[in-house]
Design an enzyme around this catalytic site. Sequence first.
Site, PDB file in Angstrom:
ATOM      1  CG  ASP A  43      -1.559   1.492   0.997  1.00  0.00           C
ATOM      2  OD1 ASP A  43      -2.505   1.641   0.866  1.00  0.00           O
ATOM      3  OD2 ASP A  43      -1.531   2.246   2.173  1.00  0.00           O
ATOM      4  CE1 TYR A  48      -0.075   7.646   2.862  1.00  0.00           C
ATOM      5  CE2 TYR A  48       0.458   5.618   1.788  1.00  0.00           C
ATOM      6  CZ  TYR A  48      -0.776   6.143   2.919  1.00  0.00           C
ATOM      7  OH  TYR A  48      -0.971   6.194   3.429  1.00  0.00           O
ATOM      8  CG  HIS A 103      -5.087   9.721   0.651  1.00  0.00           C
ATOM      9  ND1 HIS A 103      -3.845  10.140   0.472  1.00  0.00           N
ATOM     10  CD2 HIS A 103      -5.475   8.975   1.551  1.00  0.00           C
ATOM     11  CE1 HIS A 103      -3.277   9.041   1.530  1.00  0.00           C
ATOM     12  NE2 HIS A 103      -4.015   9.119   2.451  1.00  0.00           N
TER      13      HIS A 103
END
Length: 281
Positions: A43, A48, A103
């Site tokens: 993931d 990120y 997200h």
Amino acid sequence: MNYVPLNNGVKMPMAGIGTFLLTPDEAEASVLSALQCGYRLIDTANAYVNEKAVGRAMKQSGVERKDIFLETKLWPSFYEQADAVDKTLERLGAGYIDLLLIHQPAGNYIAGYQLMERAYEEGKVKAIGLSNFNPKQIQEILDICRVKPAVLQTEVHPYSQEKELKKFLAKEGIVIQAWYPLGHGDKALIREPLFTELAKKYGKSSAQIILRWHIQSGNIVIPGSKNPDHIKANLDLFDFALTGEEMAQIAAMDQQKRYYHSTPEMLRKYAEIVPDVDGQK
């Protein structure tokens, strides 16, 4: 490894590794270590800023792409960019994404979901879903979607078991995936006497007991770690099973205690943040 069938027939591993808060170097090392010790679910996310590193680790691992379940998430500032999925694929160095999520319910998330639907219909994505959406927001998507969300990624752990949310999701054929599966490192949770007792009984750690509870509860888990020993231990969950009585004891620990609380102000800020995805290592 246990797998769960999604609502479109795709099979998803129930345990994987998360890369939240990992630098590119850390993510590359952790994903490589995970794949080498048997993980098949990875993931990551645009936000990120380590998707390139994840892609490198996948290639270095020697594991065939078809055997890896790759999951990532679109960030709000990209929801209205027609090439957002293509750019995500390019960063990952992958021909397709197994699961792509919205997200955050921020910005124009309807446009973002429709972007994912097109990618799904074009074969660039094998399944799509949502992250951090509440039931009202999920229903908003269900009311307009052409492709039903397959997964909801959200905060779940023994102190916040989301029992009512899971009933709603089960009715809609949506699988729940837990982030913060170990309670955001809350020592009070890890040190619960029940987990200490069960860890001794099964020859496991308290963290492994909690992760096993998730698996038996139908929750997909993606604990993150930089420690190779912890990474290996977090997958060592499939050689024992908790009894019905033990599962009930853990169910009784639910405090509806969340560590992450979304606010309208936070969501407005999310929509304004533009991750430096092009500058990542």
